[in-house]
Design a protein around this motif. Structure first.
Motif, mmCIF file in Angstrom:
data_model
loop_
_atom_site.group_PDB
_atom_site.id
_atom_site.type_symbol
_atom_site.label_atom_id
_atom_site.label_comp_id
_atom_site.label_asym_id
_atom_site.label_seq_id
_atom_site.Cartn_x
_atom_site.Cartn_y
_atom_site.Cartn_z
ATOM 1 N N ILE A 92 -77.883 14.786 76.500
ATOM 2 C CA ILE A 92 -78.625 15.773 75.712
ATOM 3 C C ILE A 92 -77.759 17.025 75.592
ATOM 4 C CG2 ILE A 92 -80.724 17.161 75.565
ATOM 5 C CD1 ILE A 92 -82.055 15.073 77.382
ATOM 6 N N ASN A 93 -77.509 17.461 74.366
ATOM 7 C CA ASN A 93 -76.690 18.642 74.105
ATOM 8 C C ASN A 93 -77.567 19.725 73.484
ATOM 9 O OD1 ASN A 93 -74.093 17.296 74.789
ATOM 10 N ND2 ASN A 93 -74.625 16.054 73.024
ATOM 11 N N VAL A 94 -77.641 20.858 74.172
ATOM 12 C CA VAL A 94 -78.499 21.953 73.732
ATOM 13 C C VAL A 94 -77.623 23.086 73.199
ATOM 14 C CG1 VAL A 94 -80.315 23.570 74.413
ATOM 15 C CG2 VAL A 94 -80.172 21.319 75.507
ATOM 16 N N ARG A 100 -72.641 27.983 71.351
ATOM 17 C CA ARG A 100 -72.406 27.476 72.703
ATOM 18 C C ARG A 100 -73.277 26.243 72.932
ATOM 19 N NH1 ARG A 100 -72.534 32.192 77.055
ATOM 20 N NH2 ARG A 100 -71.432 30.584 78.227
ATOM 21 N N THR A 101 -72.807 25.347 73.781
ATOM 22 C CA THR A 101 -73.520 24.092 74.022
ATOM 23 C C THR A 101 -73.669 23.840 75.509
ATOM 24 O OG1 THR A 101 -72.629 23.132 71.978
ATOM 25 C CG2 THR A 101 -73.532 21.599 73.600
ATOM 26 N N LEU A 102 -74.887 23.517 75.910
ATOM 27 C CA LEU A 102 -75.162 23.087 77.278
ATOM 28 C C LEU A 102 -75.317 21.581 77.256
ATOM 29 C CD1 LEU A 102 -76.066 23.336 80.264
ATOM 30 C CD2 LEU A 102 -78.379 23.785 79.400
ATOM 31 N N ARG A 103 -74.452 20.883 77.990
ATOM 32 C CA ARG A 103 -74.540 19.424 78.081
ATOM 33 C C ARG A 103 -75.277 19.079 79.360
ATOM 34 N NH1 ARG A 103 -71.260 15.627 80.636
ATOM 35 N NH2 ARG A 103 -71.395 13.544 79.771
ATOM 36 N N LEU A 104 -76.454 18.499 79.208
ATOM 37 C CA LEU A 104 -77.278 18.155 80.366
ATOM 38 C C LEU A 104 -76.821 16.823 80.961
ATOM 39 C CD1 LEU A 104 -80.749 19.110 78.871
ATOM 40 C CD2 LEU A 104 -79.385 20.443 80.475
ATOM 41 N N TRP A 105 -76.713 16.790 82.287
ATOM 42 C CA TRP A 105 -76.274 15.572 82.967
ATOM 43 C C TRP A 105 -77.387 14.558 83.134
ATOM 44 C CZ3 TRP A 105 -71.757 14.459 86.331
ATOM 45 C CH2 TRP A 105 -70.628 15.174 85.916
ATOM 46 N N THR A 106 -78.622 15.016 83.039
ATOM 47 C CA THR A 106 -79.752 14.087 83.170
ATOM 48 C C THR A 106 -80.843 14.491 82.176
ATOM 49 O OG1 THR A 106 -80.811 15.455 84.868
ATOM 50 C CG2 THR A 106 -79.379 13.694 85.637
ATOM 51 N N PRO A 107 -81.581 13.531 81.642
ATOM 52 C CA PRO A 107 -81.279 12.098 81.707
ATOM 53 C C PRO A 107 -80.231 11.731 80.672
ATOM 54 C CG PRO A 107 -83.302 12.449 80.501
ATOM 55 C CD PRO A 107 -82.838 13.805 80.952
ATOM 56 N N MET A 108 -79.476 10.681 80.942
ATOM 57 C CA MET A 108 -78.490 10.159 79.996
ATOM 58 C C MET A 108 -78.955 8.790 79.516
ATOM 59 S SD MET A 108 -74.740 11.154 81.362
ATOM 60 C CE MET A 108 -74.196 12.852 81.519
ATOM 61 N N SER A 109 -78.457 8.390 78.357
ATOM 62 C CA SER A 109 -78.814 7.062 77.847
ATOM 63 C C SER A 109 -77.550 6.228 77.715
ATOM 64 C CB SER A 109 -79.524 7.179 76.492
ATOM 65 O OG SER A 109 -78.677 7.775 75.539
ATOM 66 N N SER A 110 -77.579 5.072 78.333
ATOM 67 C CA SER A 110 -76.445 4.155 78.245
ATOM 68 C C SER A 110 -76.542 3.352 76.942
ATOM 69 C CB SER A 110 -76.441 3.208 79.444
ATOM 70 O OG SER A 110 -77.607 2.405 79.428
ATOM 71 N N ALA A 111 -75.447 2.683 76.589
ATOM 72 C CA ALA A 111 -75.450 1.843 75.388
ATOM 73 C C ALA A 111 -76.458 0.708 75.538
ATOM 74 C CB ALA A 111 -74.051 1.283 75.153
#
Length: 202
Positions: A92-94, A100-111
């Motif tokens: 998730i990129n906010v 500016r961008t905050l890249r959240l480490w959770t939750p992530m989605s795999s392929a």
């Protein structure tokens, strides 16, 4: 009301690892054999620091005031009104502030998770005359259609977007974003480095 999103698998495995390390540290102290025990402690320390910063610390937290993104070494607080846009890929990129961008480490989605979400929207082919699966009610059908092609990360991204839009509609005062260092993660890594130095010197 506070809501926390994190990788459940990573969180559980992280605590399992900590329990494993606690037992091993107790055994190494009880049966101390000199340099070999120190090297084993240093290896456990480095691996534990890695597990802490990657598996236990990262979290996405919703508070009344705003979004808190806990990444391995930094914590970012974004008031809901400061959020400009949200995009979801594998993370998730906010977007906020001046591009500016905050890249959240959770939750992530795999392929794999995204492919599974896409398959939810494909109707199952019926074979034979008799149906073995129960018919869904209208609310259940609507809920299934709403989540077609969406992963958990997509759903959390939608929640962030909705909260930001609600805050803007209420004309809430925009507070500045805050980014701080994660002193707990830095302390854990520093302790692991101290163990490595001690094991190398003694």
């Amino acid at each position: 009301m506070k809501q926390t999103y994190r990788s459940r698998v990573a969180f559980v495995l992280g605590w399992v690892w900590l329990a494993f390390v606690a037992l091993n540290v107790w055994d190494l102290i009880a049966r101390y054999t000199g340099k070999s025990s120190l090297i084993a402690l240093a290896v456990l320390g480095v691996l534990t620091a890695l597990v802490y910063v990657v598996a236990l610390r990262p979290a996405t937290v919703f508070t009344e005031a705003g979004l808190v993104g806990r990444n391995p070494f930094r914590t970012t607080f974004l008031p809901w009104t400061a959020i400009d846009d949200v995009s979801v890929s594998h993370s998730i990129n906010v977007q906020y502030g001046e591009e500016r961008t905050l890249r959240l480490w959770t939750p992530m989605s795999s392929a794999r998770e995204r492919a599974r979400a896409q398959r939810r929207g494909v109707p199952k082919q019926e074979r034979g005359r008799l149906r073995t699966e129960p018919t869904l009610s209208k609310p259940e059908q609507a809920a299934m259609e709403a989540f077609v092609g969406k992963t958990h990360a997509d759903w959390v991204g939608d929640q962030i977007r909705d909260r930001a839009e609600s805050a803007r509609r209420r004309d809430e005062a925009a507070e500045p974003a805050r980014v701080t260092w994660s002193y707990d993660a830095i302390a854990v890594v520093a302790a692991a480095l101290v163990l490595v130095v001690v094991a190398a010197v003694i």
